[in-house]
Design a protein around this motif. Structure first.
Motif, PDB file in Angstrom:
ATOM      1  N   UNK A 171       0.836  -1.205   0.000  1.00  0.00           N
ATOM      2  CA  UNK A 171       0.000   0.000   0.000  1.00  0.00           C
ATOM      3  C   UNK A 171       0.867   1.250   0.000  1.00  0.00           C
ATOM      4  N   UNK A 172       1.890   1.281   0.841  1.00  0.00           N
ATOM      5  CA  UNK A 172       2.766   2.448   0.922  1.00  0.00           C
ATOM      6  C   UNK A 172       3.530   2.647  -0.388  1.00  0.00           C
ATOM      7  N   UNK A 173       3.936   1.549  -1.022  1.00  0.00           N
ATOM      8  CA  UNK A 173       4.652   1.649  -2.296  1.00  0.00           C
ATOM      9  C   UNK A 173       3.766   2.226  -3.379  1.00  0.00           C
ATOM     10  N   UNK A 174       2.514   1.787  -3.405  1.00  0.00           N
ATOM     11  CA  UNK A 174       1.571   2.317  -4.394  1.00  0.00           C
ATOM     12  C   UNK A 174       1.318   3.797  -4.161  1.00  0.00           C
ATOM     13  N   UNK A 175       1.199   4.178  -2.899  1.00  0.00           N
ATOM     14  CA  UNK A 175       0.961   5.583  -2.558  1.00  0.00           C
ATOM     15  C   UNK A 175       2.169   6.455  -2.889  1.00  0.00           C
ATOM     16  N   UNK A 176       3.362   5.885  -2.786  1.00  0.00           N
ATOM     17  CA  UNK A 176       4.577   6.651  -3.076  1.00  0.00           C
ATOM     18  C   UNK A 176       4.630   7.096  -4.529  1.00  0.00           C
ATOM     19  N   UNK A 177       4.204   6.210  -5.448  1.00  0.00           N
ATOM     20  CA  UNK A 177       4.203   6.571  -6.855  1.00  0.00           C
ATOM     21  C   UNK A 177       5.567   6.417  -7.506  1.00  0.00           C
ATOM     22  N   UNK A 178       5.613   6.649  -8.823  1.00  0.00           N
ATOM     23  CA  UNK A 178       6.826   6.422  -9.612  1.00  0.00           C
ATOM     24  C   UNK A 178       7.594   7.693  -9.911  1.00  0.00           C
ATOM     25  N   UNK A 179       7.013   8.841  -9.591  1.00  0.00           N
ATOM     26  CA  UNK A 179       7.676  10.114  -9.868  1.00  0.00           C
ATOM     27  C   UNK A 179       7.885  10.874  -8.572  1.00  0.00           C
ATOM     28  N   UNK A 180       9.099  11.346  -8.309  1.00  0.00           N
ATOM     29  CA  UNK A 180       9.362  12.014  -7.034  1.00  0.00           C
ATOM     30  C   UNK A 180       8.755  13.410  -6.969  1.00  0.00           C
ATOM     31  N   UNK A 181       8.353  13.833  -5.781  1.00  0.00           N
ATOM     32  CA  UNK A 181       7.951  15.226  -5.576  1.00  0.00           C
ATOM     33  C   UNK A 181       9.187  16.083  -5.319  1.00  0.00           C
ATOM     34  N   UNK A 182       8.996  17.385  -5.344  1.00  0.00           N
ATOM     35  CA  UNK A 182      10.120  18.296  -5.145  1.00  0.00           C
ATOM     36  C   UNK A 182       9.642  19.580  -4.494  1.00  0.00           C
ATOM     37  N   UNK A 183      10.508  20.176  -3.684  1.00  0.00           N
ATOM     38  CA  UNK A 183      10.213  21.496  -3.133  1.00  0.00           C
ATOM     39  C   UNK A 183      10.586  22.601  -4.119  1.00  0.00           C
ATOM     40  N   UNK A 184      11.383  22.253  -5.136  1.00  0.00           N
ATOM     41  CA  UNK A 184      11.865  23.251  -6.081  1.00  0.00           C
ATOM     42  C   UNK A 184      13.094  23.996  -5.612  1.00  0.00           C
ATOM     43  N   UNK A 185      13.575  23.675  -4.393  1.00  0.00           N
ATOM     44  CA  UNK A 185      14.765  24.321  -3.855  1.00  0.00           C
ATOM     45  C   UNK A 185      16.011  23.488  -4.179  1.00  0.00           C
ATOM     46  N   UNK A 186      17.175  24.132  -4.066  1.00  0.00           N
ATOM     47  CA  UNK A 186      18.426  23.415  -4.340  1.00  0.00           C
ATOM     48  C   UNK A 186      18.589  22.245  -3.382  1.00  0.00           C
ATOM     49  N   UNK A 187      18.533  22.532  -2.086  1.00  0.00           N
ATOM     50  CA  UNK A 187      18.499  21.444  -1.114  1.00  0.00           C
ATOM     51  C   UNK A 187      17.051  21.024  -0.978  1.00  0.00           C
ATOM     52  N   UNK A 188      16.762  19.775  -1.341  1.00  0.00           N
ATOM     53  CA  UNK A 188      15.379  19.347  -1.525  1.00  0.00           C
ATOM     54  C   UNK A 188      15.063  18.162  -0.603  1.00  0.00           C
TER      55      UNK A 188
END
Length: 562
Positions: A473-490
């Protein structure tokens, strides 16, 4: 950024540093990469105990005696080729470290060797009771400073191994502080990332021990072996707060001075769980596995200490005896505000080491050409349970061998790198976007709790099945594309990459644990409490899409160990 080298070593603990040194000695150009500072992360730097090697400095010894003890601890599952290499080559590595002035303790001109649990004689060396691991790491860092041909890069998280025509040809990474994507072309790749103890809520290793190397190897198509065998240390420190000291430091205290285990009702409970032939001479009653079981059951019954463990008491030991046996440790405890003559400490089972890992041959070569591994990242040498003192020895021995063979391969072959082979992982990282996502730090904590509660020291069919459902369930929720804050240190991207690896490795532990319907070594099934001869088999894992494929094979043994 794109970098090129002969040998890429991923992970800069004891095994990784040794691999880099040996590869450079052989004439290869090396990049030594770690997500921490070089030589400051992993398990080696945190170890404060002993190192096993049949030196025979004080007691006649042979590597074959060491091997016999290692095989006995492994409960029939050791790859004897690897176990023999560890024991046979360990003394040379210890003496090399001695020549590098690591500072092994000495008595009457000989390296001191002490008797550790599971050994048939005094065999284990140390620097002092607090500093063996830090001294080893410091010595290897000094040798790195003296070596040529090694480029050290910290703050670099390896995301994937790059393959071309089925051969490892480098890696894709993220520079954590800038967010920059880095591609690394290498003729040989060595995984030396350590174990997976960060998967558990309570553990004895550093923050970056989340099983990254196992996940990298799986996604590259390599095999893993013995993944169900996670070693738990029964009396890891729980409370009060302890800074700058190994959380498993209480073992020598308990064995030497007879520390008493008390439950939340202040009652000694060891005798309730001791077998009829248990030793009871005023020092200790329970072996590690039984102590783990006893503390776990007392907590389950509502008789735990406030922090969720048991009390360990030395109040019956005179202060003079404490100081005579452990003077420097007593001073360091005092600096932490702990007085053992007046205070109880709280202890609990703690994830300490992993016997499983990447399946390799005697050259430390995985099933993928060009992809090597060493140290705790490999499986097979320890079987179902590791003998005390073998961890740092295997870092030395297997690290050195991996560096030698990876360099030989690199110097004999041209680069197979292509940008196209790295395009999928680079594209995934570039696709990272700003979006609402569940709190990934909380998800990591939830996974650690799940593994501790369902895939911990004592397992059942029901618990393991529940764990696998939740991991999926957690793997499915994680998804295949990472999220990002848009900052250099992310930090959002970093948490996603960590959780991606941790979920994959958690499934690789729980799946064979469910399949192994017996209790053997560090794998204990409450619903299958006996060791079964028919299960004298290694379980081999590969990745089949998103699923774990499982097969079994008889352990590899080497009858002629020469």
């Amino acid at each position: 950024m794109h970098l090129e080298t002969d040998v890429l070593v991923i992970g800069a603990g004891g095994a990784g540093m040794y691999a880099a040194l040996e590869a450079a000695r052989a004439g290869a150009q090396v990049i030594l990469a770690d997500r921490s500072l070089i030589g400051r992360g992993g398990a080696t730097v945190m170890a404060q105990m002993t190192v096993a090697a049949a030196l025979g400095e004080q007691t006649p010894d042979s590597w074959e005696f060491h091997l016999a003890d290692t095989l006995a601890a492994g409960r029939g599952l050791c790859d004897e080729r690897l176990s023999a290499m560890l024991c046979r080559e360990g003394p040379a590595r210890i003496r090399e470290m001695d020549a590098w002035k690591v500072g092994w303790a000495r008595h009457d001109g000989h390296i001191t060797q002490i008797h550790a649990p599971g050994h048939d004689r005094a065999r284990c060396v140390y620097v002092d009771v607090l500093s063996t691991g830090p001294a080893v790491s410091r010595t290897l860092r000094t040798q790195l400073n003296l070596a040529s041909g090694i480029r050290r890069i910290g703050d670099l998280a390896i995301v994937d191994i790059v393959l071309r025509d089925g051969q490892a040809c480098g890696a894709v990474a993220v520079h954590l502080s800038t967010g920059q994507i880095v591609t690394l072309a290498a003729k040989s790749v060595v995984i030396a990332t350590g174990g997976l103890t960060r998967l558990y809520r309570r553990n004895s290793a550093s923050f970056n021990m989340g099983g990254d190397g196992y996940a990298l190897a799986l996604r590259a198509g390599a095999q893993l072996i013995d993944m169900e065998f996670v070693q738990f240390f029964p009396i890891g420190h729980l409370a009060p707060r302890l800074v700058g000291m190994d959380p498993i430091m209480w073992d020598p205290f308990r064995y030497k001075l007879g520390g008493k285990l008390l439950n939340g009702e202040m009652r000694e409970f060891e005798d309730d769980y001791a077998s009829a032939d248990a030793r009871n001479d005023g020092t200790y009653v329970l072996t590690r596995d039984r102590a783990t079981y006893a503390i776990s059951k007392e907590v389950e019954a509502g008789r735990g200490s406030p922090a969720g463990g048991a009390y360990l008491s030395f109040q019956h030991v005179p202060e003079s005896e404490l100081r005579r046996s452990f003077g420097p440790v007593i001073d360091k405890l005092a600096a932490n505000g702990i007085d053992l003559t007046r205070q109880l400490v709280e202890v609990a089972p703690i994830a300490h080491y992993h016997m499983g890992g990447i399946r390799v041959d005697e050259d430390m070569l995985s099933t993928i050409p060009g992809l090597y591994a060493c140290g705790e990242a490999i499986g097979g040498a320890n079987g179902a349970n590791r003998l005390s003192g073998n961890a740092i020895t295997e870092a030395f021995v297997f690290g050195a061998r991996a560096g030698q063979t990876a360099a030989a391969h690199a110097l004999a072959n041209a680069s197979h790198w292509s940008d196209e082979a790295a395009a999928t992982t680079v594209g995934m990282l570039r696709a990272a976007d700003k979006r609402d996502t569940p709190n990934l730090s909380v998800a990591v904590t939830d996974l650690q709790a799940l593994m501790a509660d369902k895939v911990g020291p004592f397992r059942t069919d029901e618990k393991l099945r529940e764990a696998l459902v939740e991991i999926d369930r957690m793997s499915s929720e994680l998804g295949a594309t990472p999220p990002s804050t848009g900052e250099s240190f992310d930090p959002l991207l970093i948490d996603w990459l960590d959780l991606r690896n941790m979920l994959q490795v958690a499934k690789a532990v729980a799946t064979p644990a469910l399949a192994r319907t017996e209790s053997r070594g560090a794998h204990q099934r409450e619903d299958h409490p006996g060791l079964e001869e028919a299960w004298t088999l290694n379980q081999i894992i590969t990745l089949d899409g998103a699923d774990i494929a499982l097969e079994r094979s008889a352990p590899l043994s080497q009858k002629a160990h020469a």
